[in-house]
Design a protein around this motif. Structure first.
Motif, PDB file in Angstrom:
ATOM      1  N   UNK A 148       0.719  -1.096   0.036  1.00 49.17           N
ATOM      2  CA  UNK A 148      -0.016  -0.063   0.011  1.00 49.17           C
ATOM      3  C   UNK A 148       0.773   1.289  -0.069  1.00 49.17           C
ATOM      4  N   UNK A 149       2.003   1.147   0.905  1.00 48.33           N
ATOM      5  CA  UNK A 149       2.854   2.411   0.896  1.00 48.33           C
ATOM      6  C   UNK A 149       3.512   2.601  -0.538  1.00 48.33           C
ATOM      7  N   UNK A 150       3.790   1.359  -1.255  1.00 51.82           N
ATOM      8  CA  UNK A 150       4.275   1.753  -2.340  1.00 51.82           C
ATOM      9  C   UNK A 150       3.533   2.250  -3.394  1.00 51.82           C
ATOM     10  N   UNK A 151       2.324   1.816  -3.455  1.00 52.50           N
ATOM     11  CA  UNK A 151       1.312   2.491  -4.316  1.00 52.50           C
ATOM     12  C   UNK A 151       1.015   3.740  -3.868  1.00 52.50           C
ATOM     13  N   UNK A 152       0.791   4.380  -2.542  1.00 50.79           N
ATOM     14  CA  UNK A 152       0.658   5.621  -2.249  1.00 50.79           C
ATOM     15  C   UNK A 152       1.798   6.670  -3.042  1.00 50.79           C
ATOM     16  N   UNK A 153       2.928   5.941  -2.691  1.00 49.72           N
ATOM     17  CA  UNK A 153       4.109   6.813  -3.129  1.00 49.72           C
ATOM     18  C   UNK A 153       4.190   6.929  -4.901  1.00 49.72           C
ATOM     19  N   UNK A 154       3.858   5.955  -5.442  1.00 50.99           N
ATOM     20  CA  UNK A 154       4.091   6.013  -6.953  1.00 50.99           C
ATOM     21  C   UNK A 154       3.029   6.560  -7.317  1.00 50.99           C
ATOM     22  N   UNK A 155       1.676   6.642  -6.903  1.00 53.23           N
ATOM     23  CA  UNK A 155       0.610   7.288  -7.688  1.00 53.23           C
ATOM     24  C   UNK A 155      -0.139   8.172  -6.905  1.00 53.23           C
ATOM     25  N   UNK A 156       0.321   8.660  -5.711  1.00 50.15           N
ATOM     26  CA  UNK A 156      -0.324   9.649  -4.892  1.00 50.15           C
ATOM     27  C   UNK A 156      -0.434  10.959  -5.616  1.00 50.15           C
ATOM     28  N   UNK A 157       0.239  11.419  -6.469  1.00 49.47           N
ATOM     29  CA  UNK A 157       0.178  12.419  -7.041  1.00 49.47           C
ATOM     30  C   UNK A 157      -1.140  12.681  -8.212  1.00 49.47           C
ATOM     31  N   UNK A 158      -1.549  11.308  -8.494  1.00 45.92           N
ATOM     32  CA  UNK A 158      -2.651  11.238  -9.721  1.00 45.92           C
ATOM     33  C   UNK A 158      -3.759  10.485  -9.018  1.00 45.92           C
ATOM     34  N   UNK A 159      -3.765   9.859  -7.825  1.00 47.08           N
ATOM     35  CA  UNK A 159      -4.794   9.343  -7.394  1.00 47.08           C
ATOM     36  C   UNK A 159      -5.510   9.990  -5.963  1.00 47.08           C
ATOM     37  N   UNK A 160      -6.481  10.512  -5.893  1.00 53.57           N
ATOM     38  CA  UNK A 160      -7.135  11.277  -4.700  1.00 53.57           C
ATOM     39  C   UNK A 160      -8.398  10.350  -4.175  1.00 53.57           C
ATOM     40  N   UNK A 161      -8.771   9.143  -4.571  1.00 59.52           N
ATOM     41  CA  UNK A 161      -9.860   8.458  -3.944  1.00 59.52           C
ATOM     42  C   UNK A 161      -9.062   6.956  -4.034  1.00 59.52           C
ATOM     43  N   UNK A 162      -8.697   6.653  -2.881  1.00 61.37           N
ATOM     44  CA  UNK A 162      -8.063   5.112  -2.591  1.00 61.37           C
ATOM     45  C   UNK A 162      -9.041   4.377  -1.759  1.00 61.37           C
ATOM     46  N   UNK A 163      -9.177   3.199  -2.093  1.00 56.22           N
ATOM     47  CA  UNK A 163      -9.729   1.948  -1.409  1.00 56.22           C
ATOM     48  C   UNK A 163      -9.055   0.884  -0.966  1.00 56.22           C
ATOM     49  N   UNK A 164      -9.174   0.699   0.285  1.00 59.32           N
ATOM     50  CA  UNK A 164      -8.169  -0.559   0.841  1.00 59.32           C
ATOM     51  C   UNK A 164      -8.538  -2.011   0.116  1.00 59.32           C
ATOM     52  N   UNK A 165      -9.826  -2.280   0.337  1.00 55.88           N
ATOM     53  CA  UNK A 165     -10.261  -3.617  -0.017  1.00 55.88           C
ATOM     54  C   UNK A 165     -11.853  -3.562  -0.778  1.00 55.88           C
ATOM     55  N   UNK A 166     -11.798  -4.430  -1.588  1.00 56.35           N
ATOM     56  CA  UNK A 166     -12.894  -4.593  -2.192  1.00 56.35           C
ATOM     57  C   UNK A 166     -13.782  -6.148  -1.787  1.00 56.35           C
ATOM     58  N   UNK A 167     -14.893  -5.564  -1.137  1.00 57.01           N
ATOM     59  CA  UNK A 167     -15.694  -6.741  -0.554  1.00 57.01           C
ATOM     60  C   UNK A 167     -14.846  -7.848   0.284  1.00 57.01           C
ATOM     61  N   UNK A 168     -14.120  -7.419   1.326  1.00 69.64           N
ATOM     62  CA  UNK A 168     -13.248  -8.202   2.078  1.00 69.64           C
ATOM     63  C   UNK A 168     -13.998  -9.502   2.569  1.00 69.64           C
ATOM     64  N   UNK A 169     -15.386  -9.697   2.713  1.00 63.38           N
ATOM     65  CA  UNK A 169     -15.892 -10.673   2.968  1.00 63.38           C
ATOM     66  C   UNK A 169     -15.962 -12.074   2.212  1.00 63.38           C
ATOM     67  N   UNK A 170     -15.671 -11.583   0.845  1.00 56.82           N
ATOM     68  CA  UNK A 170     -15.626 -12.469  -0.296  1.00 56.82           C
ATOM     69  C   UNK A 170     -14.599 -13.327  -0.139  1.00 56.82           C
ATOM     70  N   UNK A 171     -13.423 -12.966   0.128  1.00 59.61           N
ATOM     71  CA  UNK A 171     -12.275 -14.182   0.275  1.00 59.61           C
ATOM     72  C   UNK A 171     -12.465 -15.037   1.603  1.00 59.61           C
ATOM     73  N   UNK A 172     -13.139 -14.473   2.574  1.00 60.80           N
ATOM     74  CA  UNK A 172     -13.354 -15.360   3.683  1.00 60.80           C
ATOM     75  C   UNK A 172     -14.484 -16.288   3.431  1.00 60.80           C
ATOM     76  N   UNK A 173     -15.504 -15.967   2.806  1.00 55.19           N
ATOM     77  CA  UNK A 173     -16.789 -16.883   2.238  1.00 55.19           C
ATOM     78  C   UNK A 173     -16.159 -17.926   1.438  1.00 55.19           C
ATOM     79  N   UNK A 174     -15.531 -17.244   0.234  1.00 55.39           N
ATOM     80  CA  UNK A 174     -15.070 -18.206  -0.577  1.00 55.39           C
ATOM     81  C   UNK A 174     -14.149 -19.057  -0.559  1.00 55.39           C
TER      82      UNK A 174
END
Length: 465
Positions: A148-174
């Motif tokens: 995550x830190x690498x992503x923030x450092x590499x693209x923080x000048x371009x991205x202003x809306x960050x999301x940590x996880x998409x549907x974190x329950x799905x890997x648990x269920x699946x």
């Protein structure tokens, strides 16, 4: 006819993920999906794996023009951990991946499309799953934060809306309850540990974002599925309460309210499912405030009080209820007869407003599935007629508009998905896109719904009966 107008600056677009769109070209590491498909292709519809996608890696410029063609002002995708990070232990990036994502995001921005970027969309690097057990391991939490830190450092000048996880329950269920994601285990206690570790990884990534003084906002995306009862009997209401607690609040409360419901903890203790927890992990969860929430919604959950004896040898949430099919419901004939309930959008909005501080949120995914045969072939003008999709989308947006009128703090809608994309073990069984992907030629074929969506996005309004 009534005209429904949305707030100024409303976001209109689509959602996708890196693993489902980019292809495997120049990817440093395999993900669990690459290796699972290689080892067990029979688990995938028509044995199609993640190497057969819409090749965004090579065609992103063309695709951004198609985004403009259907009126997008925003687009959510994900960075692939297995593509961006060269050294998974240190977080050192792959320069080819940095160059690709930079060019892709810059292309969107140059064309008036705001990129919203998700860090994890079910795509654990395979070596981390095999060596450590993926999010079974506390060590992998730290590796995720480095990523995550690498992503923030590499693209923080371009991205202003960050999301940590998409549907974190799905890997648990699946992966740990129902055997539809790798590693295909059935272990309730391990499922709880993985869910907790993901929540800690989310919290520590949010805190890293704050500590790095990154510009912009950070949040998470949860699939919130309201639970509706068979009728008004008290035991059915209690069943719905348990379903909501175990499926929705298990991530919604710690990620938004920064604590776990006491009742959830008591259930886990009763079944000997409590995870290993460190004080510093709880401190991270308690202090990781998100700026916004993304909500994915497709179908409601119908439940009734358990009548049959629970017969599994390990714990699943269904210990406390049985699933139920509404005999008077409407169903989508093109997606496994799943129930259609647009009013659930209103109920989700009211829940966020009443119980979660009316946090800013957006509809991060809403999808109307049709199979290729039901969509039919392109008509004389070269456009596929998927008007079924448009009529249903209108019904859902009417309910969203009603919720906004009643005070819901919703700032956008992203439909799943942009171009028909590969979708896990279902591969291309179901189609959701504004454009059809021809699997033989890679051609993007427009659909009628995209023409309607362009009018919606450009006018910020639509009309309906």
């Amino acid at each position: 006819m009534t005209t429904y107008t949305f707030p100024q600056g409303f976001l209109w677009g689509a959602a996708a993920s890196g693993i489902q769109t980019e292809g495997t070209k120049n990817k440093i590491h395999d993900s669990i999906w690459d290796t699972w498909h290689r080892d067990n292709p029979e688990r995938f519809f028509k044995e199609i794996g993640p190497a057969k996608v819409c090749e965004t890696y090579d065609r992103y410029q063309e695709d951004v023009q198609l985004m403009k063609q259907v009126g997008f002002n925003s687009f959510r995708t994900s960075i692939q951990w297995s593509r961006l990070i060269k050294d998974l232990e240190t977080g050192e990036p792959c320069q080819d991946a940095v160059a690709f994502y930079t060019a892709y995001f810059e292309e969107m921005i140059a064309n008036g499309i705001t990129p919203m970027v998700n860090l994890y969309h079910f795509d654990m690097p395979a070596v981390l799953q095999e060596q450590y057990g993926g999010f079974e391991s506390k060590h992998v939490i730290g590796l995720f934060v480095k990523y995550a830190e690498t992503a923030f450092k590499s693209f923080g000048h371009l991205i202003k809306h960050w999301i940590t996880f998409n549907e974190p329950i799905v890997p648990v269920e699946g992966g740990y309850l129902y055997d539809f994601h790798y590693p295909c285990k059935k272990d309730g206690k391990l499922a709880v540990q993985v869910g907790f570790n993901i929540t800690v990884a989310h919290a520590k990534a949010v805190l890293a974002f704050r500590e790095m003084a990154c510009e912009g906002h950070i949040g998470t995306v949860l699939n919130l599925t309201p639970s509706y009862t068979r009728d008004d009997r008290e035991e059915d209401k209690q069943a719905a309460h348990y379903a909501d607690l175990l499926f929705n609040r298990s991530f919604l409360d710690p990620m938004v309210l920064n604590y776990y419901p006491e009742e959830l903890c008591q259930i886990l203790k009763h079944h000997d499912l409590m995870p290993e927890v460190a004080a510093e992990e709880m401190a991270a969860i308690e202090s990781a405030k998100v700026d916004f929430l993304g909500v994915n919604y497709y179908v409601p959950r119908r439940v009734k009080a358990r009548e049959a004896e629970y017969d599994l040898s390990y714990f699943t949430p269904e210990y406390y209820f049985e699933n139920y099919i509404n005999p008077t419901g409407r169903f989508n004939p093109y997606r496994d007869n799943n129930e259609i309930l647009p009013t659930a959008i209103y109920d989700i909005a009211q829940n966020i407003k009443d119980n979660y501080g009316n946090l800013p949120w957006f509809l991060a995914e809403i999808g109307i599935a049709m199979d290729e045969a039901s969509e039919g072939e392109a008509q004389e003008d070269g456009v596929i007629d998927d008007s079924f999709r448009t009529s249903l989308m209108k019904e859902h947006l009417v309910q969203l508009h009603r919720a906004i009128d009643d005070g819901a703090n919703c700032f956008g809608v992203h439909q799943w998905t942009f171009i028909d994309n590969w979708s896990w073990t279902n591969s291309f069984k179901r189609r959701y896109g504004f454009f059809r992907l021809d699997l033989e030629t890679g051609q993007r074929i427009p659909k009628r719904h995209g023409q309607w969506f362009k009018s919606l996005a450009q006018s910020n309004s639509f009309t309906a009966d």
